[in-house]
Design a protein around this motif. Structure first.
Motif, PDB file in Angstrom:
ATOM      1  N   ALA A  40       0.841  -1.210   0.000  1.00 38.32           N
ATOM      2  CA  ALA A  40       0.000   0.000   0.000  1.00 38.32           C
ATOM      3  C   ALA A  40       0.866   1.248   0.000  1.00 38.32           C
ATOM      4  CB  ALA A  40      -0.923  -0.005   1.214  1.00 38.32           C
ATOM      5  N   ALA A  41       2.078   1.150   0.592  1.00 36.89           N
ATOM      6  CA  ALA A  41       2.984   2.300   0.639  1.00 36.89           C
ATOM      7  C   ALA A  41       3.466   2.701  -0.755  1.00 36.89           C
ATOM      8  CB  ALA A  41       4.177   1.993   1.544  1.00 36.89           C
ATOM      9  N   SER A  42       3.254   1.820  -1.726  1.00 38.58           N
ATOM     10  CA  SER A  42       3.576   2.200  -3.109  1.00 38.58           C
ATOM     11  C   SER A  42       2.584   3.249  -3.607  1.00 38.58           C
ATOM     12  CB  SER A  42       3.517   0.974  -4.027  1.00 38.58           C
ATOM     13  OG  SER A  42       2.164   0.586  -4.209  1.00 38.58           O
ATOM     14  N   PHE A  43       1.448   3.369  -2.959  1.00 33.72           N
ATOM     15  CA  PHE A  43       0.376   4.277  -3.397  1.00 33.72           C
ATOM     16  C   PHE A  43       0.100   4.090  -4.896  1.00 33.72           C
ATOM     17  CE2 PHE A  43       0.822   6.344   0.651  1.00 33.72           C
ATOM     18  CZ  PHE A  43      -0.365   7.023   0.869  1.00 33.72           C
ATOM     19  N   ASP A  44       0.203   2.838  -5.342  1.00 36.76           N
ATOM     20  CA  ASP A  44       0.088   2.605  -6.778  1.00 36.76           C
ATOM     21  C   ASP A  44      -0.925   1.492  -7.061  1.00 36.76           C
ATOM     22  OD1 ASP A  44       0.393   2.076  -9.449  1.00 36.76           O
ATOM     23  OD2 ASP A  44       2.591   2.169  -9.417  1.00 36.76           O
ATOM     24  N   PRO A  45      -2.188   1.859  -7.290  1.00 34.22           N
ATOM     25  CA  PRO A  45      -3.209   0.837  -7.532  1.00 34.22           C
ATOM     26  C   PRO A  45      -2.892  -0.040  -8.744  1.00 34.22           C
ATOM     27  CG  PRO A  45      -4.223   2.985  -7.196  1.00 34.22           C
ATOM     28  CD  PRO A  45      -2.741   3.213  -7.288  1.00 34.22           C
ATOM     29  N   GLU A  46      -2.207   0.514  -9.739  1.00 32.43           N
ATOM     30  CA  GLU A  46      -1.881  -0.312 -10.921  1.00 32.43           C
ATOM     31  C   GLU A  46      -0.900  -1.418 -10.562  1.00 32.43           C
ATOM     32  OE1 GLU A  46      -0.689   2.110 -14.268  1.00 32.43           O
ATOM     33  OE2 GLU A  46      -2.466   3.349 -13.896  1.00 32.43           O
ATOM     34  N   LEU A  47       0.035  -1.077  -9.701  1.00 35.00           N
ATOM     35  CA  LEU A  47       1.014  -2.070  -9.239  1.00 35.00           C
ATOM     36  C   LEU A  47       0.319  -3.134  -8.373  1.00 35.00           C
ATOM     37  CD1 LEU A  47       4.009  -2.938  -8.991  1.00 35.00           C
ATOM     38  CD2 LEU A  47       4.190  -1.404  -7.026  1.00 35.00           C
ATOM     39  N   VAL A  48      -0.591  -2.674  -7.529  1.00 35.86           N
ATOM     40  CA  VAL A  48      -1.345  -3.612  -6.682  1.00 35.86           C
ATOM     41  C   VAL A  48      -2.148  -4.554  -7.580  1.00 35.86           C
ATOM     42  CG1 VAL A  48      -3.227  -3.764  -4.967  1.00 35.86           C
ATOM     43  CG2 VAL A  48      -1.444  -2.021  -4.729  1.00 35.86           C
ATOM     44  N   TYR A  49      -2.722  -3.998  -8.639  1.00 38.47           N
ATOM     45  CA  TYR A  49      -3.492  -4.807  -9.590  1.00 38.47           C
ATOM     46  C   TYR A  49      -2.591  -5.875 -10.221  1.00 38.47           C
ATOM     47  CZ  TYR A  49      -6.847  -5.883 -13.274  1.00 38.47           C
ATOM     48  OH  TYR A  49      -7.728  -6.538 -14.103  1.00 38.47           O
ATOM     49  N   GLU A  50      -1.430  -5.433 -10.652  1.00 38.34           N
ATOM     50  CA  GLU A  50      -0.493  -6.349 -11.314  1.00 38.34           C
ATOM     51  C   GLU A  50      -0.051  -7.478 -10.374  1.00 38.34           C
ATOM     52  OE1 GLU A  50       3.461  -5.697 -13.945  1.00 38.34           O
ATOM     53  OE2 GLU A  50       2.436  -3.874 -13.287  1.00 38.34           O
ATOM     54  N   SER A  56      10.597  -2.769  -4.465  1.00 30.46           N
ATOM     55  CA  SER A  56      11.315  -1.505  -4.550  1.00 30.46           C
ATOM     56  C   SER A  56      10.358  -0.320  -4.331  1.00 30.46           C
ATOM     57  CB  SER A  56      12.000  -1.446  -5.912  1.00 30.46           C
ATOM     58  OG  SER A  56      12.376  -0.153  -6.192  1.00 30.46           O
ATOM     59  N   GLU A  57       9.182  -0.380  -4.951  1.00 33.17           N
ATOM     60  CA  GLU A  57       8.255   0.756  -4.848  1.00 33.17           C
ATOM     61  C   GLU A  57       7.520   0.793  -3.511  1.00 33.17           C
ATOM     62  OE1 GLU A  57       6.147   2.160  -8.103  1.00 33.17           O
ATOM     63  OE2 GLU A  57       7.682   1.571  -9.557  1.00 33.17           O
ATOM     64  N   SER A  58       7.612  -0.293  -2.749  1.00 27.93           N
ATOM     65  CA  SER A  58       6.974  -0.317  -1.426  1.00 27.93           C
ATOM     66  C   SER A  58       7.906   0.206  -0.350  1.00 27.93           C
ATOM     67  CB  SER A  58       6.586  -1.755  -1.056  1.00 27.93           C
ATOM     68  OG  SER A  58       5.724  -2.286  -2.015  1.00 27.93           O
ATOM     69  N   ALA A  59       9.198   0.208  -0.649  1.00 30.88           N
ATOM     70  CA  ALA A  59      10.171   0.646   0.360  1.00 30.88           C
ATOM     71  C   ALA A  59      10.020   2.147   0.597  1.00 30.88           C
ATOM     72  CB  ALA A  59      11.583   0.329  -0.128  1.00 30.88           C
ATOM     73  N   VAL A  60      10.209   2.555   1.841  1.00 28.84           N
ATOM     74  CA  VAL A  60      10.056   3.972   2.181  1.00 28.84           C
ATOM     75  C   VAL A  60      11.383   4.486   2.745  1.00 28.84           C
ATOM     76  CG1 VAL A  60       8.745   5.669   3.507  1.00 28.84           C
ATOM     77  CG2 VAL A  60       7.619   3.564   2.751  1.00 28.84           C
ATOM     78  N   LEU A  61      11.920   5.511   2.085  1.00 26.40           N
ATOM     79  CA  LEU A  61      13.151   6.130   2.579  1.00 26.40           C
ATOM     80  C   LEU A  61      12.743   7.109   3.682  1.00 26.40           C
ATOM     81  CD1 LEU A  61      16.240   6.424   2.230  1.00 26.40           C
ATOM     82  CD2 LEU A  61      15.791   8.239   0.563  1.00 26.40           C
ATOM     83  N   THR A  93       4.214  10.541  -5.258  1.00 29.98           N
ATOM     84  CA  THR A  93       2.773  10.474  -5.008  1.00 29.98           C
ATOM     85  C   THR A  93       2.302  11.847  -4.562  1.00 29.98           C
ATOM     86  OG1 THR A  93       2.876   8.157  -4.405  1.00 29.98           O
ATOM     87  CG2 THR A  93       0.961   9.374  -3.635  1.00 29.98           C
ATOM     88  N   VAL A  94       1.494  12.461  -5.404  1.00 30.19           N
ATOM     89  CA  VAL A  94       0.953  13.776  -5.065  1.00 30.19           C
ATOM     90  C   VAL A  94      -0.297  13.528  -4.220  1.00 30.19           C
ATOM     91  CG1 VAL A  94       0.089  15.960  -5.988  1.00 30.19           C
ATOM     92  CG2 VAL A  94       1.843  14.671  -7.248  1.00 30.19           C
ATOM     93  N   GLN A  95      -0.284  14.063  -3.002  1.00 33.11           N
ATOM     94  CA  GLN A  95      -1.363  13.780  -2.046  1.00 33.11           C
ATOM     95  C   GLN A  95      -2.214  15.032  -1.825  1.00 33.11           C
ATOM     96  OE1 GLN A  95       0.573  11.969   1.532  1.00 33.11           O
ATOM     97  NE2 GLN A  95       2.330  11.648   0.199  1.00 33.11           N
ATOM     98  N   LEU A  96      -3.513  14.842  -1.738  1.00 31.23           N
ATOM     99  CA  LEU A  96      -4.417  15.977  -1.528  1.00 31.23           C
ATOM    100  C   LEU A  96      -5.216  15.759  -0.239  1.00 31.23           C
ATOM    101  CD1 LEU A  96      -5.349  18.625  -2.962  1.00 31.23           C
ATOM    102  CD2 LEU A  96      -7.271  17.312  -3.868  1.00 31.23           C
ATOM    103  N   SER A 140      -7.535  15.022   6.301  1.00 32.33           N
ATOM    104  CA  SER A 140      -7.991  13.754   5.707  1.00 32.33           C
ATOM    105  C   SER A 140      -7.516  13.703   4.272  1.00 32.33           C
ATOM    106  CB  SER A 140      -9.517  13.664   5.661  1.00 32.33           C
ATOM    107  OG  SER A 140     -10.077  13.902   6.903  1.00 32.33           O
ATOM    108  N   LEU A 141      -6.967  12.571   3.892  1.00 27.61           N
ATOM    109  CA  LEU A 141      -6.563  12.385   2.495  1.00 27.61           C
ATOM    110  C   LEU A 141      -7.823  12.191   1.661  1.00 27.61           C
ATOM    111  CD1 LEU A 141      -3.968  11.742   0.653  1.00 27.61           C
ATOM    112  CD2 LEU A 141      -4.638   9.359   0.937  1.00 27.61           C
ATOM    113  N   ILE A 142      -7.976  12.965   0.589  1.00 27.93           N
ATOM    114  CA  ILE A 142      -9.166  12.756  -0.248  1.00 27.93           C
ATOM    115  C   ILE A 142      -8.808  12.283  -1.657  1.00 27.93           C
ATOM    116  CG2 ILE A 142     -10.783  14.261   1.008  1.00 27.93           C
ATOM    117  CD1 ILE A 142     -10.213  16.355  -1.271  1.00 27.93           C
ATOM    118  N   ALA A 143      -7.562  12.432  -2.059  1.00 23.19           N
ATOM    119  CA  ALA A 143      -7.163  11.964  -3.390  1.00 23.19           C
ATOM    120  C   ALA A 143      -5.643  11.866  -3.443  1.00 23.19           C
ATOM    121  CB  ALA A 143      -7.652  12.927  -4.470  1.00 23.19           C
ATOM    122  N   PHE A 144      -5.151  11.045  -4.374  1.00 23.07           N
ATOM    123  CA  PHE A 144      -3.703  10.989  -4.603  1.00 23.07           C
ATOM    124  C   PHE A 144      -3.457  10.511  -6.027  1.00 23.07           C
ATOM    125  CE2 PHE A 144      -4.897   6.815  -2.981  1.00 23.07           C
ATOM    126  CZ  PHE A 144      -4.266   5.937  -3.853  1.00 23.07           C
TER     127      PHE A 144
END
Ligand code: BGC
Length: 721
Positions: free
Chosen positions: A105-115, A367-372, A642-645, A660-664
């Motif tokens: 989930a830390a990838s903030f990437d639904p396409e990657l999660v889908y894959e 790699s995309e899940s890792a958080v620096l 990840t641009v967070q709103l 509250s996060l409403i979009a990213f």
């Protein structure tokens, strides 16, 4: 039996015992041929062979071969020719393991999660799995709970996106396609609200908080078409979920109109006795069945009592028929009546497992899940480095797949040392164990060797963390620092060589306060089969970190539960972090903020948030707001961001969260590139549950910002009319 099997007719020809059999789930051992292996329920409950032949489903089998064997034997003995359903916990991969869900989930990437989920679906389908007990979308705030590793963290919106994505990926658009499998959302409801973060513990929550934070993700999965739901073990406001009429009937069936299959969690009916809700299994059966539990997993209530309860007129047989219909409908949708073995194919199962294509997906995901978390410039290390010391329990350790890794094997995971050696064939790579990551192991025997290795190296990689069994089911911790002597080891190694980066392997946020002086900290989670390779890619700049935390890392365990989207108090803390403010909501000796908060994650490049433009200062239900955010990559690495709103509702009839996060949106930026992301803010996104639990928006002023929790890069205000 053909595709157009008439289920009504089929049910009308079934005996009551045969119908009840469809509603019982036993583990695969129960279907074993060898008498020596007859353990588990068959032995415990003395289930006779003729009943075994009637059972409708099983869980926890080993592979396609076993599925085919059990199914074949079953069909030879079932006069109705109804195939069994084969279920499994395919949580973060089947054989090729990708990061634990909290990491992914830390990838903030639904396409990657889908894959990743597609990859798992294909492997599992070939292994004979028809239903996976995924997604787990429990909302969490307390890092002590071991099962946070299975979740998307502390934001309800993110949990909705990740959960619904997994449902779509596993089920596809046509469930009869043999590469698709049915999904089961769990654990309904609020299992993650366990008091004090202790697994299975009581949950007490107001309906308003439940609906606003805990329930949306289950609902999002239902809206995405999930075929099955699993009620949770915990009691919610005094009633265990499986017996909770409000949850199961009023909300799930009536309000949300869920018409799929409800399956109990493992022995949850039996636990109704332990909870002190049912005096015996007969009452447990009555309660669970009346509240809509179709399949009983691994307890003996339905087997022993359901037929009697029907014959005595306590339970209407029509209700049993309806439950059986839901189960058979799923079997039909899966195409099991046409091909009871579906995708089960030992050759294909073998070919897909850890194939280069699947390993590549797992590597990118890790790699995309890792958080620096931190970097004072030591990372990335130069590839010209001559001597590297890799120190700590996880230095050359393949125990990095994490809990719930299905058929993944430790020996199939790449270690950090293996990957670094492969990446730097000309460098001298030394490993030193240091100490064990066990809470009660105080040995410092390995320190001298570790310090020596650090002193002699050009670059040091500290590989610390928790054992795989410190998170996951039943594995809660009261102290969430690095266990054992790892903090002391880290300090000694850092003193020996400051060109040092720390990798953390773990299943939950940890308290890193005492090792935070490390020049660079890279949170790896349990990254799966390709963990070592992903770590080496990140350490030496072949990939650029882009993960963002989905759960806050507390400064101190005493801050738990801690979450970025908390409501404001009447006396919020406003002074500097480490100063105690009298008569304010804060702690003596510890700030309120976490060490690393939700949405935080650094990159190797420099990302500048240039502008945030609003289409207007006012919006309404008819006139949504458009928000344009421009980000520039001013550094020298191509990178993802990840641009967070976020919003804050300044005044409302109930106290609103401070953010509250409403979009990213995740974007890719070449070095020097600038991109504008456009978000549409609708009135619906501003709704909340008011004091009477109505989902409303209220006119008034809002703050909108981009950045991450507590860090506003660009901020503006607007009015909802
Ligand atoms: C867990 C579930 C899991 C089930 C079947 C239970 O103990 O709570 O999440 O799906 O076992 O393995």
């Amino acid at each position: 039996m053909a595709k157009n099997v008439n289920l009504k007719k089929l049910i009308s020809n079934m005996t009551l015992e045969e119908k009840v059999g469809q509603l019982i789930q036993l583990n695969a051992v129960s279907f074993s041929d060898s008498a020596a292996e007859i353990t588990g329920p068959v032995q415990k409950w003395g289930i006779p062979a003729e009943w075994i032949n009637k059972m409708g489903s099983t869980l926890n089998f080993s592979d396609a071969n076993e599925m085919i064997t059990i199914q074949k034997k079953h069909l030879e003995n079932d006069r109705n020719g109804i195939p069994m359903l084969f279920m499994m916990d395919v949580i973060h991969g089947y054989r090729t393991i990708y990061p634990i869900p909290l990491g992914l989930a830390a990838s903030f990437d639904p396409e990657l999660v889908y894959e990743c989920s597609r990859m798992a679906a294909k492997e599992a389908a070939a292994g004979g799995v028809n239903v996976t007990f995924t997604p787990m979308v429990d909302y969490v705030r307390d890092a002590r709970w071991g099962r946070v590793m299975e979740t998307a963290g502390e934001d309800p919106y993110l949990a909705c996106v990740m959960g619904a994505t997994q449902v779509r990926a596993f089920q596809g658009s046509d469930l009869s396609d043999k590469e698709n499998i049915a999904a089961c959302v769990k654990h309904y409801a609020a299992y993650g609200g366990a008091e004090a973060g202790r697994d299975y513990n009581t949950v007490e929550l107001s309906e308003r908080v439940l609906r606003e934070y805990y329930m949306p993700a289950y609902k999002a999965c239902i809206d995405a078409g999930v075929k099955m739901i699993m009620p949770s073990f915990n009691s919610l406001n005094g009633v265990p979920s499986i017996a909770n009429k409000w949850l199961m009937q009023d909300v799930l069936k009536k309000e949300w109109r869920f018409d799929g299959v409800v399956i109990s969690d493992y022995n949850a009916l039996g636990e109704l006795k332990v909870h002190g809700i049912a005096p015996d299994m007969r009452e447990a059966t009555k309660l669970a069945f009346a509240n809509g539990c179709d399949i009983e997993m691994m307890s003996n209530g339905y087997y022993e009592h359901l037929c009697t309860l029907v014959r005595e007129g306590v339970i209407d047989e029509k209700k049993v028929d309806a439950a059986v219909m839901r189960v058979l409908k799923l079997k039909k949708e899966l195409g099991m009546f046409d091909d009871p073995y579906r995708g089960a194919d030992p050759e294909r199962e073998k070919a897909l497992a850890l194939s280069p294509e699947h390993r590549a997906i797992a590597r990118r995901a890790a790699s995309e899940s890792a958080v620096l978390l931190k970097n004072n410039g030591v990372l990335p290390f130069s590839k010209d480095v001559k001597k590297v010391a890799i120190i700590g329990h996880f230095a050359d350790n393949n125990e990095i797949k994490g809990f719930w890794a299905c058929h993944g094997k430790n020996e199939e995971c790449v270690t950090v040392a293996e990957a670094v050696r492969a990446k730097l064939p000309n460098a001298e790579v030394v490993t030193a164990y240091g100490c064990a990551p066990l809470w009660n192991d105080k040995s410092t025997e390995g320190f001298a060797e570790a310090i020596e290795a650090a002193k002699n190296a050009d670059a040091v990689i500290l590989c610390l963390g928790e054992p795989q069994t410190y998170s996951g089911e039943g594995n809660s911790r009261a102290d969430i620092r690095l266990p054992g002597m790892q903090e002391e080891l880290a300090k000694a190694v850092m003193a020996a060589n400051s060109n040092c980066a720390m990798l953390i392997f773990n299943g939950r946020p940890l308290v890193l306060t005492d090792v935070n002086e490390c020049p660079a900290i890279l949170e790896m989670w349990f990254p799966g089969s390709e963990g070592g390779n992903a770590a080496a890619d990140l350490l030496f700049g072949d990939s650029v970190p882009c993960g963002k935390l989905t759960m806050s890392f507390p400064k101190h365990v005493g801050q738990c539960p801690i979450y970025y989207n908390h409501p404001n108090t009447g006396r919020p803390k406003w002074t500097a972090e480490d100063v105690h403010q009298a008569y304010a909501s804060n702690y003596i000796g510890c700030g309120n903020r976490p060490l690393y908060c939700f949405g935080h994650g650094l990159s190797y490049t420099k990302l500048d948030y240039e502008a945030m433009e609003l289409s207007d200062t006012k919006m309404s239900a008819e006139k949504p707001l458009t928000v344009k955010i421009t980000v520039k990559n001013s550094g020298s690495y191509a990178a993802k961001e990840t641009v967070q709103l976020y919003i804050r509702d300044l005044f409302a009839s109930t106290v609103r969260p401070v953010q509250s996060l409403i979009a990213f949106e995740k974007i890719h930026l070449e070095a020097g590139e600038e991109k504008t992301v456009t978000f549409t803010v609708t009135e619906e996104m501003l709704r909340f549950y008011d004091a009477s639990c109505k989902h409303v928006s209220e006119a008034g002023e809002f703050v909108i910002f981009t950045g991450y929790a507590d860090h506003k890069y660009k901020e503006a205000k607007f009015f909802l009319e």
